[in-house]
Design a protein around this motif. Structure first.
Motif, PDB file in Angstrom:
ATOM      1  N   THR A 195     -92.619  -7.521  97.964  1.00  0.00           N
ATOM      2  CA  THR A 195     -93.958  -6.938  97.921  1.00  0.00           C
ATOM      3  C   THR A 195     -94.601  -7.003  99.293  1.00  0.00           C
ATOM      4  N   TRP A 196     -95.696  -6.273  99.472  1.00  0.00           N
ATOM      5  CA  TRP A 196     -96.311  -6.110 100.789  1.00  0.00           C
ATOM      6  C   TRP A 196     -96.747  -7.428 101.401  1.00  0.00           C
ATOM      7  N   TYR A 197     -97.184  -8.366 100.594  1.00  0.00           N
ATOM      8  CA  TYR A 197     -97.730  -9.602 101.134  1.00  0.00           C
ATOM      9  C   TYR A 197     -96.664 -10.653 101.441  1.00  0.00           C
ATOM     10  N   GLN A 198     -95.454 -10.483 100.893  1.00  0.00           N
ATOM     11  CA  GLN A 198     -94.409 -11.478 101.117  1.00  0.00           C
ATOM     12  C   GLN A 198     -93.841 -11.436 102.533  1.00  0.00           C
ATOM     13  N   ALA A 199     -94.133 -10.356 103.256  1.00  0.00           N
ATOM     14  CA  ALA A 199     -93.640 -10.248 104.632  1.00  0.00           C
ATOM     15  C   ALA A 199     -94.392 -11.174 105.581  1.00  0.00           C
ATOM     16  N   ASP A 200     -95.559 -11.625 105.159  1.00  0.00           N
ATOM     17  CA  ASP A 200     -96.335 -12.521 106.016  1.00  0.00           C
ATOM     18  C   ASP A 200     -96.359 -13.925 105.418  1.00  0.00           C
ATOM     19  N   PRO A 201     -95.974 -14.956 106.200  1.00  0.00           N
ATOM     20  CA  PRO A 201     -95.884 -16.325 105.660  1.00  0.00           C
ATOM     21  C   PRO A 201     -97.199 -16.846 105.088  1.00  0.00           C
ATOM     22  N   LEU A 202     -98.311 -16.588 105.771  1.00  0.00           N
ATOM     23  CA  LEU A 202     -99.594 -17.111 105.303  1.00  0.00           C
ATOM     24  C   LEU A 202    -100.002 -16.452 103.998  1.00  0.00           C
ATOM     25  N   LEU A 203     -99.858 -15.127 103.919  1.00  0.00           N
ATOM     26  CA  LEU A 203    -100.212 -14.423 102.681  1.00  0.00           C
ATOM     27  C   LEU A 203     -99.307 -14.855 101.529  1.00  0.00           C
ATOM     28  N   ALA A 204     -98.017 -14.985 101.825  1.00  0.00           N
ATOM     29  CA  ALA A 204     -97.086 -15.383 100.765  1.00  0.00           C
ATOM     30  C   ALA A 204     -97.429 -16.774 100.240  1.00  0.00           C
ATOM     31  N   ARG A 205     -97.852 -17.654 101.118  1.00  0.00           N
ATOM     32  CA  ARG A 205     -98.210 -19.015 100.722  1.00  0.00           C
ATOM     33  C   ARG A 205     -99.473 -19.036  99.885  1.00  0.00           C
TER      34      ARG A 205
END
Length: 512
Positions: free
Chosen positions: A2-12
């Protein structure tokens, strides 16, 4: 993915964020975070807007992620969550209440179109972009959201300068006019907000270009007014520029010197002969320089930005010390002290800490010291090296870096290899002592202490004890004293020779 999983902070953060929002009051990722996500840049700050209870949402997020919770602006409904990052850094999640009845209305009230986009937190990203920010970002255009955007918050003028340079954007003509019209309003903005935006500018690249743009827009007078008096202030050779243009040249040269000495420097940064000579002599300290510039005199502001402020203010006192001799040469005797005074006004206006103020003050007060050493026919003695760092302390490293930029900004195309090698060589000698032999050359271990002087020599408590101990340390650094017996004998002779000494050479900025 998903779009947010590409960024570590968003995924966390995403699982927690979804648990705190509701159908009635959804959270939206907004502002610069969306812009940087579209650019493929790793996020360190997340901004969310909602119509819900931002305090409750932020506190629940902080508790779930093990972060700190801070109300930033109770009146406007802005809360902050601070997360610790590996390596000592910090990540920020800001939660704000909508400033309009709708999300689109909120976005239209923002500064620039590229910051006026939002994303809901669902798996299927649907970009909300009422002002055309995505197109402006793609076409590298900086455009205000509205005609009143700059007047609504004049700090946006500084932000616009920073974003135009940092992102390589062309400022739309109408927006440029609105920025110019609002610049005078910066004087009404709190010192803390001006400080934070200025530091972001100084931490980025193209600092001298940013300062020129600030000046063109009329923002320099509102942020760094002490510097405007340097415009048109003529100087004699070897200076090639007036005081203001010289200051901008030094800032640019400082960027170039730091780039050449950076850990990840490319060959182009040191391609010319002069910079190559500097890298040959100082390149072994790349990691040391990186650690030094990453040092935080204040937890939120790195040393690198303070160094650029020192470059900006190193000659600020020249406007008040200019004189002309019978031979027509222009002089600026003791301008360092006036530069310190001008810097003090700036530091108070920007609400800087005492530690930050004193660090830059030390650089300004001693920024001519290496030039004076270079003018001597011999290399710096062990005593000169010791006294340099006794006066400067850690700021001596900053003085070395500023010196190199100052020499290049002074001579410009007239700089000779001999002059450059001399200044670089002295910096190498000083840095070698600071980083490779501090216990011998800079901060030797005390062999005697104040109690020794009181008990063994009957010396009453007072300033003479401090002076005697400083004299012993200097003798150790010069190789004249190597053990306790010799130190006590040195003290005996010193007390006999200096019955009523007064302080000299400035107070030490570090302690053993």
């Amino acid at each position: 993915m998903t779009w947010y999983q590409a960024d570590p902070l968003l995924a966390r953060a995403m699982p927690v964020l979804r648990s705190v929002e509701s159908v009635q009051h959804p959270l939206y990722l907004a502002g610069g975070a969306v812009r940087d996500l579209l650019r493929g840049v790793r996020l360190h700050d997340l901004d969310f807007v909602t119509s819900g209870d931002v305090r409750q949402m932020a506190r629940r997020t902080a508790d779930a992620l093990g972060g700190g919770f801070y109300p930033m602006d109770e009146e406007r409904g802005t809360m902050r969550v601070v997360l610790a990052e590996e390596g000592g850094g910090r990540l920020f999640l800001d939660f704000s209440r909508l400033r309009a009845d709708t999300l689109e209305g909120d976005l239209r009230l923002r500064d620039f179109t590229i910051n006026a986009m939002a994303l809901p937190l669902g798996d299927e990203a649907r970009l909300i972009d009422p002002t055309g920010g995505q197109t402006d970002l793609r076409e590298k255009r900086l455009r205000a959201c509205s005609e009143s955007a700059m007047q609504d918050d004049p700090l946006r003028v500084l932000r616009g300068v920073r974003m135009a340079l940092g992102l390589g954007l062309r400022v739309e003509a109408a927006t440029l006019g609105w920025m110019r019209a609002a610049a005078a309003g910066l004087e009404r903005v709190s010192g803390e907000r001006r400080r934070d935006e200025l530091f972001r500018l100084l931490e980025g690249g193209q600092v001298s270009s940013g300062l020129r743009l600030m000046d063109t827009l009329g923002a320099l007078q509102a942020v760094l007014p002490e510097l405007t008096a340097l415009k048109g202030l003529s100087q004699s050779p070897p200076h090639q520029l007036d005081a203001w243009e010289h200051t901008l040249a030094v800032v640019q040269e400082l960027e170039d010197v730091l780039a050449a000495l950076a850990q990840d420097a490319d060959q182009e940064a040191s391609a010319n002969l002069m910079m190559g000579l500097a890298v040959t002599q100082l390149g072994r300290y790349r990691q040391r320089f990186a650690e030094h510039l990453a040092e935080r005199v204040h937890m939120d502001r790195p040393m690198r930005a303070l160094l650029f402020l020192a470059a900006l203010y190193h000659d600020a006192g020249k406007a008040h010390t200019r004189s002309q001799g019978a031979d027509g040469r222009v002089h600026f005797y003791e301008h360092e002290g006036q530069s310190v005074r001008a810097w003090g006004s700036c530091a108070r206006r920007l609400a800087l800490s005492q530690a930050e103020t004193e660090r830059v003050e030390s650089v300004l007060r001693h920024h001519m010291r290496i030039h004076h050493l270079a003018a001597q026919p011999h290399d710096p003695s062990a005593r000169a090296v010791y006294r340099f760092f006794r006066a400067c302390g850690p700021a001596g490293v900053d003085v070395c870096l500023l010196t190199l930029a100052d020499v290049r900004g002074t001579y410009r195309t007239t700089l000779t290899t001999d002059i450059w090698q001399r200044e670089v060589g002295i910096c190498r000698r000083l840095l070698e002592a600071w980083w490779e032999g501090p216990s011998e050359s800079v901060r030797p271990q005390r062999l005697v202490n104040g109690q020794d002087l009181i008990e063994l020599f009957g010396e009453p408590p007072g300033k003479r004890i401090g002076l005697a101990l400083d004299a012993v340390l200097e003798a150790q650094a010069c190789g004249e004293v190597s053990d306790r017996v010799a130190a006590l004998e040195f003290v005996r002779g010193w007390l006999a020779d200096h019955p009523q000494d007064a302080p000299s050479g400035g107070k030490s900025t570090w302690k053993n």
